[in-house]
Write a protein that holds these residues in place. Structure first.
Motif, PDB file in Angstrom:
ATOM      1  N   LEU A 152       0.829  -1.214   0.000  1.00  0.00           N
ATOM      2  CA  LEU A 152       0.000   0.000   0.000  1.00  0.00           C
ATOM      3  C   LEU A 152       0.860   1.260   0.000  1.00  0.00           C
ATOM      4  O   LEU A 152       0.590   2.239  -0.695  1.00  0.00           O
ATOM      5  CB  LEU A 152      -0.930   0.005   1.227  1.00  0.00           C
ATOM      6  CG  LEU A 152      -2.103  -0.971   1.177  1.00  0.00           C
ATOM      7  CD1 LEU A 152      -2.819  -1.003   2.530  1.00  0.00           C
ATOM      8  CD2 LEU A 152      -3.081  -0.599   0.069  1.00  0.00           C
ATOM      9  N   TRP A 153       1.954   1.211   0.791  1.00  0.00           N
ATOM     10  CA  TRP A 153       2.861   2.368   0.861  1.00  0.00           C
ATOM     11  C   TRP A 153       3.537   2.606  -0.495  1.00  0.00           C
ATOM     12  O   TRP A 153       3.657   3.746  -0.952  1.00  0.00           O
ATOM     13  CB  TRP A 153       3.912   2.123   1.942  1.00  0.00           C
ATOM     14  CG  TRP A 153       5.043   3.115   1.929  1.00  0.00           C
ATOM     15  CD1 TRP A 153       4.996   4.408   2.339  1.00  0.00           C
ATOM     16  CD2 TRP A 153       6.360   2.892   1.451  1.00  0.00           C
ATOM     17  NE1 TRP A 153       6.212   5.016   2.142  1.00  0.00           N
ATOM     18  CE2 TRP A 153       7.062   4.106   1.602  1.00  0.00           C
ATOM     19  CE3 TRP A 153       7.027   1.783   0.909  1.00  0.00           C
ATOM     20  CZ2 TRP A 153       8.408   4.241   1.225  1.00  0.00           C
ATOM     21  CZ3 TRP A 153       8.361   1.925   0.541  1.00  0.00           C
ATOM     22  CH2 TRP A 153       9.036   3.130   0.705  1.00  0.00           C
ATOM     23  N   LEU A 154       3.979   1.518  -1.143  1.00  0.00           N
ATOM     24  CA  LEU A 154       4.616   1.654  -2.455  1.00  0.00           C
ATOM     25  C   LEU A 154       3.649   2.261  -3.467  1.00  0.00           C
ATOM     26  O   LEU A 154       4.005   3.186  -4.206  1.00  0.00           O
ATOM     27  CB  LEU A 154       5.101   0.289  -2.952  1.00  0.00           C
ATOM     28  CG  LEU A 154       6.510  -0.121  -2.529  1.00  0.00           C
ATOM     29  CD1 LEU A 154       6.809  -1.540  -3.008  1.00  0.00           C
ATOM     30  CD2 LEU A 154       7.553   0.857  -3.080  1.00  0.00           C
ATOM     31  N   ILE A 155       2.414   1.762  -3.490  1.00  0.00           N
ATOM     32  CA  ILE A 155       1.424   2.276  -4.439  1.00  0.00           C
ATOM     33  C   ILE A 155       1.185   3.770  -4.182  1.00  0.00           C
ATOM     34  O   ILE A 155       1.218   4.595  -5.100  1.00  0.00           O
ATOM     35  CB  ILE A 155       0.090   1.489  -4.327  1.00  0.00           C
ATOM     36  CG1 ILE A 155       0.295   0.053  -4.827  1.00  0.00           C
ATOM     37  CG2 ILE A 155      -1.021   2.173  -5.123  1.00  0.00           C
ATOM     38  CD1 ILE A 155      -0.876  -0.872  -4.544  1.00  0.00           C
ATOM     39  N   ALA A 156       0.980   4.129  -2.906  1.00  0.00           N
ATOM     40  CA  ALA A 156       0.726   5.536  -2.557  1.00  0.00           C
ATOM     41  C   ALA A 156       1.920   6.407  -2.949  1.00  0.00           C
ATOM     42  O   ALA A 156       1.754   7.497  -3.500  1.00  0.00           O
ATOM     43  CB  ALA A 156       0.438   5.656  -1.059  1.00  0.00           C
ATOM     44  N   SER A 157       3.150   5.911  -2.709  1.00  0.00           N
ATOM     45  CA  SER A 157       4.348   6.705  -3.014  1.00  0.00           C
ATOM     46  C   SER A 157       4.525   6.881  -4.521  1.00  0.00           C
ATOM     47  O   SER A 157       4.875   7.967  -4.990  1.00  0.00           O
ATOM     48  CB  SER A 157       5.597   6.040  -2.432  1.00  0.00           C
ATOM     49  OG  SER A 157       5.497   5.997  -1.029  1.00  0.00           O
ATOM     50  N   VAL A 158       4.286   5.810  -5.275  1.00  0.00           N
ATOM     51  CA  VAL A 158       4.457   5.875  -6.730  1.00  0.00           C
ATOM     52  C   VAL A 158       3.443   6.847  -7.339  1.00  0.00           C
ATOM     53  O   VAL A 158       3.726   7.541  -8.313  1.00  0.00           O
ATOM     54  CB  VAL A 158       4.332   4.460  -7.354  1.00  0.00           C
ATOM     55  CG1 VAL A 158       4.148   4.525  -8.861  1.00  0.00           C
ATOM     56  CG2 VAL A 158       5.565   3.640  -6.999  1.00  0.00           C
ATOM     57  N   ILE A 159       2.275   6.949  -6.733  1.00  0.00           N
ATOM     58  CA  ILE A 159       1.269   7.894  -7.242  1.00  0.00           C
ATOM     59  C   ILE A 159       1.580   9.325  -6.783  1.00  0.00           C
ATOM     60  O   ILE A 159       1.576  10.268  -7.574  1.00  0.00           O
ATOM     61  CB  ILE A 159      -0.150   7.489  -6.760  1.00  0.00           C
ATOM     62  CG1 ILE A 159      -0.559   6.169  -7.417  1.00  0.00           C
ATOM     63  CG2 ILE A 159      -1.170   8.588  -7.088  1.00  0.00           C
ATOM     64  CD1 ILE A 159      -1.824   5.559  -6.837  1.00  0.00           C
ATOM     65  N   MET A 160       1.869   9.481  -5.497  1.00  0.00           N
ATOM     66  CA  MET A 160       1.948  10.830  -4.924  1.00  0.00           C
ATOM     67  C   MET A 160       3.262  11.563  -5.209  1.00  0.00           C
ATOM     68  O   MET A 160       3.271  12.784  -5.394  1.00  0.00           O
ATOM     69  CB  MET A 160       1.723  10.772  -3.401  1.00  0.00           C
ATOM     70  CG  MET A 160       0.283  10.612  -2.981  1.00  0.00           C
ATOM     71  SD  MET A 160      -0.818  11.850  -3.720  1.00  0.00           S
ATOM     72  CE  MET A 160      -0.172  13.356  -2.980  1.00  0.00           C
ATOM     73  N   THR A 161       4.396  10.825  -5.256  1.00  0.00           N
ATOM     74  CA  THR A 161       5.674  11.523  -5.421  1.00  0.00           C
ATOM     75  C   THR A 161       5.750  12.282  -6.755  1.00  0.00           C
ATOM     76  O   THR A 161       6.136  13.456  -6.772  1.00  0.00           O
ATOM     77  CB  THR A 161       6.850  10.549  -5.232  1.00  0.00           C
ATOM     78  OG1 THR A 161       6.657   9.859  -3.982  1.00  0.00           O
ATOM     79  CG2 THR A 161       8.177  11.282  -5.170  1.00  0.00           C
ATOM     80  N   PRO A 162       5.372  11.658  -7.895  1.00  0.00           N
ATOM     81  CA  PRO A 162       5.375  12.440  -9.146  1.00  0.00           C
ATOM     82  C   PRO A 162       4.396  13.612  -9.112  1.00  0.00           C
ATOM     83  O   PRO A 162       4.685  14.668  -9.681  1.00  0.00           O
ATOM     84  CB  PRO A 162       4.943  11.424 -10.208  1.00  0.00           C
ATOM     85  CG  PRO A 162       5.231  10.095  -9.621  1.00  0.00           C
ATOM     86  CD  PRO A 162       5.018  10.259  -8.143  1.00  0.00           C
ATOM     87  N   ILE A 163       3.262  13.455  -8.412  1.00  0.00           N
ATOM     88  CA  ILE A 163       2.314  14.575  -8.307  1.00  0.00           C
ATOM     89  C   ILE A 163       2.975  15.743  -7.560  1.00  0.00           C
ATOM     90  O   ILE A 163       2.865  16.898  -7.954  1.00  0.00           O
ATOM     91  CB  ILE A 163       1.010  14.122  -7.594  1.00  0.00           C
ATOM     92  CG1 ILE A 163       0.232  13.183  -8.518  1.00  0.00           C
ATOM     93  CG2 ILE A 163       0.152  15.323  -7.193  1.00  0.00           C
ATOM     94  CD1 ILE A 163      -1.033  12.597  -7.906  1.00  0.00           C
ATOM     95  N   VAL A 164       3.705  15.392  -6.478  1.00  0.00           N
ATOM     96  CA  VAL A 164       4.406  16.434  -5.720  1.00  0.00           C
ATOM     97  C   VAL A 164       5.455  17.124  -6.602  1.00  0.00           C
ATOM     98  O   VAL A 164       5.557  18.346  -6.639  1.00  0.00           O
ATOM     99  CB  VAL A 164       5.059  15.829  -4.458  1.00  0.00           C
ATOM    100  CG1 VAL A 164       6.118  16.764  -3.884  1.00  0.00           C
ATOM    101  CG2 VAL A 164       3.994  15.527  -3.408  1.00  0.00           C
ATOM    102  N   ILE A 165       6.216  16.328  -7.374  1.00  0.00           N
ATOM    103  CA  ILE A 165       7.312  16.902  -8.166  1.00  0.00           C
ATOM    104  C   ILE A 165       6.781  17.735  -9.336  1.00  0.00           C
ATOM    105  O   ILE A 165       7.232  18.859  -9.564  1.00  0.00           O
ATOM    106  CB  ILE A 165       8.243  15.783  -8.688  1.00  0.00           C
ATOM    107  CG1 ILE A 165       8.936  15.093  -7.509  1.00  0.00           C
ATOM    108  CG2 ILE A 165       9.267  16.339  -9.661  1.00  0.00           C
ATOM    109  CD1 ILE A 165       9.730  13.861  -7.889  1.00  0.00           C
ATOM    110  N   PHE A 166       5.814  17.187 -10.057  1.00  0.00           N
ATOM    111  CA  PHE A 166       5.433  17.830 -11.317  1.00  0.00           C
ATOM    112  C   PHE A 166       4.199  18.729 -11.226  1.00  0.00           C
ATOM    113  O   PHE A 166       4.004  19.588 -12.070  1.00  0.00           O
ATOM    114  CB  PHE A 166       5.211  16.762 -12.398  1.00  0.00           C
ATOM    115  CG  PHE A 166       6.462  15.982 -12.690  1.00  0.00           C
ATOM    116  CD1 PHE A 166       7.538  16.593 -13.324  1.00  0.00           C
ATOM    117  CD2 PHE A 166       6.586  14.653 -12.293  1.00  0.00           C
ATOM    118  CE1 PHE A 166       8.698  15.895 -13.575  1.00  0.00           C
ATOM    119  CE2 PHE A 166       7.754  13.941 -12.537  1.00  0.00           C
ATOM    120  CZ  PHE A 166       8.811  14.563 -13.174  1.00  0.00           C
ATOM    121  N   VAL A 167       3.343  18.511 -10.229  1.00  0.00           N
ATOM    122  CA  VAL A 167       2.128  19.328 -10.123  1.00  0.00           C
ATOM    123  C   VAL A 167       2.266  20.381  -9.020  1.00  0.00           C
ATOM    124  O   VAL A 167       2.051  21.565  -9.247  1.00  0.00           O
ATOM    125  CB  VAL A 167       0.884  18.439  -9.859  1.00  0.00           C
ATOM    126  CG1 VAL A 167      -0.371  19.298  -9.765  1.00  0.00           C
ATOM    127  CG2 VAL A 167       0.738  17.399 -10.968  1.00  0.00           C
TER     128      VAL A 167
END
Ligand code: CU
Length: 289
Positions: free
Chosen positions: A22-37
């Motif tokens: 669950l943590w991996l899925i959340a991180s893979v989704i959220m980290t690019p959102i933080v970086i690019f959005v």
């Protein structure tokens, strides 16, 4: 041990796997959102080279913190769900993590790696562009003059309760407004005539303490035309909240015209000012005798 407790203890490894997935899925989704959005909109914006560098640094810090925060939230959410009370009479507890050697091992590895990475990153960035400076009279790094650009020294003279700006390259004229030429490495020599103030030009990405008797050097590399806000960022007395003004980054020709006009306008004041100096001390009080 009750039957349900045994069942949950047996599920220990499964729970860890669920949390990690669950943590991996959340991180893979959220980290690019933080970086690019979210990243491009972080303060203080792209008003100067140093400000853009701070946006980059803020993005790196937030992206690094994202998986850490998600780890805490996912773990919390998971245990609330997995170890909830099933029937009113049975209080079910999960397997203990206190004293778990592998949790302690990975905790040390992860936190040590993060702290060392951040220390290294901060050091490299500090040396790369001077980080806006404000480290005293001898900055540890000087940003390079932009290609096709020039260099300008501006002294910021703080006092209760206003900022004045002195231009040693232009006859030592002192102005109460600030304009800067675009595409220029500006060296701010920040000082104070009375108490401690702080020169904070938000959109330029610079904040430097203004201390009496100290020349605090900070650099800003301007980009294109910009309106920026200057505020005092150090509580300095009753009118501290009113110690602000607005500045402009303008095309070079416009700056040349403006500074020429200021020299004429303030010529009578320039004549009675003390000569340009890195610091100014008040005149000693004359005692009656
Ligand atoms: Cu102040």
């Amino acid at each position: 041990m009750s039957a349900s407790n045994e069942a949950l203890s047996a599920g220990g490894p499964r729970h860890w796997r669920n949390v990690v997935v669950l943590w991996l899925i959340a991180s893979v989704i959220m980290t690019p959102i933080v970086i690019f959005v979210i990243g491009p909109g972080l303060p203080p914006g792209n008003g100067s080279v140093e400000a853009s560098g701070q946006v980059t640094d803020n993005t790196v810090l937030l992206a690094t913190a994202t998986p850490v925060a998600l780890g805490v939230l996912v773990y919390l959410g998971y245990v609330l769900w997995a170890f909830r009370e099933r029937t009113p009479e049975v209080v079910v507890d999960g397997p203990p993590i206190r004293g778990d050697a592998s949790v302690q091992f990975w905790w040390l590895i992860v936190t040590t790696t993060l702290v060392l990475f951040l220390a290294g990153y901060g050091t490299v960035r500090l040396l790369a562009d001077g980080s806006g400076g404000g480290q005293g009279p001898n900055p540890i790094a000087t940003p390079s003059v932009p290609a096709g650009g020039s260099r300008l020294v501006v002294q910021v003279v703080a006092q209760q309760w206003q900022f004045n700006y002195r231009f040693p390259g232009y006859g030592g004229v002192e102005t109460n407004q600030i304009e800067l030429p675009e595409n220029t490495l500006v060296q701010f020599n920040v000082t104070s005539l009375d108490v401690i103030h702080s020169f904070w030009a938000y959109e330029l990405g610079v904040k430097a303490d203004a201390n009496p008797g100290v020349n605090n050097v900070a650099y800003v590399t301007t980009k294109g035309p910009l309106t920026f806000h200057v505020r005092c960022a150090e509580l300095c007395g009753v009118w501290h909240g009113y110690m602000f003004n607005q500045g402009q980054v303008v095309p070079k020709a416009q700056f040349a015209a403006w500074i020429a006009q200021q020299r004429v306008k303030f010529a009578p004041a320039t004549k009675v000012l003390p000569p340009y100096s890195k610091t100014y001390f008040p005149q000693p009080l004359r005692r009656g005798g």
